[in-house]
Design a protein around this motif. Structure first.
Motif, PDB file in Angstrom:
ATOM      1  N   GLU A   1       0.836  -1.209   0.000  1.00 24.11           N
ATOM      2  CA  GLU A   1       0.000   0.000   0.000  1.00 24.11           C
ATOM      3  C   GLU A   1       0.868   1.255   0.000  1.00 24.11           C
ATOM      4  N   LEU A   2       1.905   1.260   0.816  1.00 27.92           N
ATOM      5  CA  LEU A   2       2.797   2.412   0.881  1.00 27.92           C
ATOM      6  C   LEU A   2       3.540   2.609  -0.436  1.00 27.92           C
ATOM      7  N   LEU A   3       3.959   1.521  -1.046  1.00 26.91           N
ATOM      8  CA  LEU A   3       4.608   1.596  -2.353  1.00 26.91           C
ATOM      9  C   LEU A   3       3.681   2.292  -3.361  1.00 26.91           C
ATOM     10  N   GLU A   4       2.421   1.881  -3.394  1.00 29.01           N
ATOM     11  CA  GLU A   4       1.457   2.506  -4.307  1.00 29.01           C
ATOM     12  C   GLU A   4       1.263   3.987  -3.983  1.00 29.01           C
TER      13      GLU A   4
ATOM     14  N   PHE B   1       6.996  -5.493  -8.107  1.00 26.39           N
ATOM     15  CA  PHE B   1       7.714  -4.878  -9.228  1.00 26.39           C
ATOM     16  C   PHE B   1       6.755  -4.160 -10.170  1.00 26.39           C
ATOM     17  N   CYS B   2       5.564  -4.712 -10.368  1.00 29.36           N
ATOM     18  CA  CYS B   2       4.578  -4.048 -11.223  1.00 29.36           C
ATOM     19  C   CYS B   2       4.112  -2.725 -10.619  1.00 29.36           C
ATOM     20  N   LYS B   3       4.102  -2.647  -9.305  1.00 32.48           N
ATOM     21  CA  LYS B   3       3.706  -1.412  -8.617  1.00 32.48           C
ATOM     22  C   LYS B   3       4.851  -0.408  -8.525  1.00 32.48           C
ATOM     23  N   GLY B   4       6.058  -0.827  -8.937  1.00 35.56           N
ATOM     24  CA  GLY B   4       7.150   0.141  -9.025  1.00 35.56           C
ATOM     25  C   GLY B   4       8.276   0.003  -8.028  1.00 35.56           C
TER      26      GLY B   4
END
Length: 70
Positions: A5-8, A44-47
């Motif tokens: 969630e934090l990554l997003e 990885f897809c989320k960055g």
């Protein structure tokens, strides 16, 4: 927030504020106990820029950070 969630949130904040290049973005290495393929691919897809699973040692930390210029 949990890690994904934090990554997003971070990547959304960057996009909203005009951070468009990988060089300008915050470098994020996920540190987690989740070793399943879907979790890794999703991160990885989320960055995320790297993925490190627990337990880890000092050498693994250096290996995860080296491609990011640290």
């Amino acid at each position: 927030y949990n890690g994904p969630e934090l990554l997003e949130k971070i990547r959304s904040f960057e996009a909203e504020n005009g951070v468009t290049s990988k060089e300008e973005s915050v470098k994020i290495v996920m540190v987690t106990s989740r070793q399943d393929g879907p979790s890794i691919v999703s991160s990885f897809c989320k960055g995320c820029d790297g993925y490190l699973t627990k337990p880890y040692n000092k050498e693994e930390v250096f290996q995860a950070l080296a491609p990011l210029g640290f």
